[in-house]
Design a protein around this motif. Structure first.
Motif, PDB file in Angstrom:
ATOM      1  N   ASP A  57      -7.661   8.733   0.032  1.00 40.70           N
ATOM      2  CA  ASP A  57      -8.905   7.984   0.260  1.00 40.70           C
ATOM      3  C   ASP A  57      -9.624   8.467   1.518  1.00 40.70           C
ATOM      4  O   ASP A  57     -10.844   8.589   1.539  1.00 40.70           O
ATOM      5  CB  ASP A  57      -8.609   6.476   0.407  1.00 40.70           C
ATOM      6  CG  ASP A  57      -8.379   5.803  -0.942  1.00 40.70           C
ATOM      7  OD1 ASP A  57      -8.648   6.442  -1.979  1.00 40.70           O
ATOM      8  OD2 ASP A  57      -7.913   4.638  -0.956  1.00 40.70           O
ATOM      9  N   CYS A  65       0.821  -1.221   0.000  1.00 41.39           N
ATOM     10  CA  CYS A  65       0.000   0.000   0.000  1.00 41.39           C
ATOM     11  C   CYS A  65       0.850   1.264   0.000  1.00 41.39           C
ATOM     12  O   CYS A  65       2.008   1.256   0.412  1.00 41.39           O
ATOM     13  CB  CYS A  65      -0.948  -0.011   1.186  1.00 41.39           C
ATOM     14  SG  CYS A  65      -0.105  -0.222   2.753  1.00 41.39           S
ATOM     15  N   ASP A  66       0.218   2.342  -0.462  1.00 40.23           N
ATOM     16  CA  ASP A  66       0.895   3.634  -0.593  1.00 40.23           C
ATOM     17  C   ASP A  66       0.221   4.625   0.364  1.00 40.23           C
ATOM     18  O   ASP A  66      -0.984   4.853   0.281  1.00 40.23           O
ATOM     19  CB  ASP A  66       0.752   4.100  -2.056  1.00 40.23           C
ATOM     20  CG  ASP A  66       1.199   5.539  -2.255  1.00 40.23           C
ATOM     21  OD1 ASP A  66       2.038   6.012  -1.471  1.00 40.23           O
ATOM     22  OD2 ASP A  66       0.703   6.187  -3.206  1.00 40.23           O
ATOM     23  N   LYS A  72      -1.853   7.473  -1.134  1.00 38.96           N
ATOM     24  CA  LYS A  72      -3.154   7.041  -1.661  1.00 38.96           C
ATOM     25  C   LYS A  72      -4.138   6.846  -0.497  1.00 38.96           C
ATOM     26  O   LYS A  72      -5.320   7.208  -0.590  1.00 38.96           O
ATOM     27  CB  LYS A  72      -3.010   5.740  -2.466  1.00 38.96           C
ATOM     28  CG  LYS A  72      -4.321   5.350  -3.145  1.00 38.96           C
ATOM     29  CD  LYS A  72      -4.267   4.027  -3.874  1.00 38.96           C
ATOM     30  CE  LYS A  72      -5.579   3.716  -4.554  1.00 38.96           C
ATOM     31  NZ  LYS A  72      -6.766   3.792  -3.686  1.00 38.96           N
TER      32      LYS A  72
END
Length: 219
Positions: A174, A166-167, A170
């Protein structure tokens, strides 16, 4: 008379973890309303119904029965007789849950179930609109928040520990989008009840926030 505690706040503020711990220490029942919405979302995803298909969502929600049971002191979410605890914590289900929560008919169905639970037992309930809509007469109301950066950091840590790629940027984007959606939805938007105590947990440990909430209940 049952004693009701309402905890509201944005996604990732730690509501569920804290509510669960406080309920255990107070010997109350913890009602995870988000899990009920997630179970509804899972049902819709399995049916292949789009979050934009209002009529489809409303027709399908009539087929849904969601209950909460306790086994060995742990909450189990039962969707039409199936224990879905291990299936409702994905990002996809979370996004769909935020979308179905905007639907009035779905909310009506779940709110009715939540209110029945609160009349029967001492409960701690967490969500987006508990103090404002679901339990407006709650004995204690808390609005629990944390900065976007801190919420993204916690979520990133959780996903990494699960072995997911995961980043963090991002995740942050979100969370901002989710806040926007939750605060601006037409039905029961996320907001602090006028009589709720504001708690910012950005620089507090889970234990510190839990103790603060228990103190409010005992006072």
């Amino acid at each position: 008379m049952s004693f009701n505690v309402a905890i509201d706040g944005p996604a990732g503020a730690g509501k569920s973890t804290i509510a669960r711990q406080a309920a255990k220490q107070l010997n109350f029942i913890y009602v995870d309303t988000g899990a009920m919405y997630r179970a509804m979302a899972l049902f819709m995803l399995r049916k292949g119904i789009s979050s934009e298909d209002t009529k489809g969502l409303e027709a399908a929600c009539k087929e849904v029965d969601i209950t909460i049971e306790y086994q060995n002191g742990e909450q189990q979410v039962i969707l039409n007789g199936e224990n879905v605890n291990g299936l409702i914590r994905t990002e996809e289900v979370g996004k769909m849950a935020s979308a179905v929560a905007r639907n009035g008919k779905i909310r009506e169905k779940l709110v009715d179930l939540q209110q029945k639970l609160a009349k029967k037992a001492d409960v701690i309930m967490d969500g987006r609109d508990i103090g404002t809509c679901v339990l407006p007469q709650a004995d204690v109301k808390i609005y629990l928040t944390a900065s976007v950066e801190e919420r993204a950091r916690r979520r990133h840590k959780e996903l990494v520990e699960r072995g997911e790629d995961c980043d963090i940027e991002k995740i942050k984007a979100d969370i901002i989008a989710r806040d926007e959606q939750d605060m601006n939805r037409e039905i029961s938007p996320l907001k602090k009840a006028e009589d709720a105590v504001l708690l910012d947990g950005s620089d507090m440990t889970i234990q510190e926030v839990t103790e603060e909430i228990i103190g409010l209940c005992r006072r």
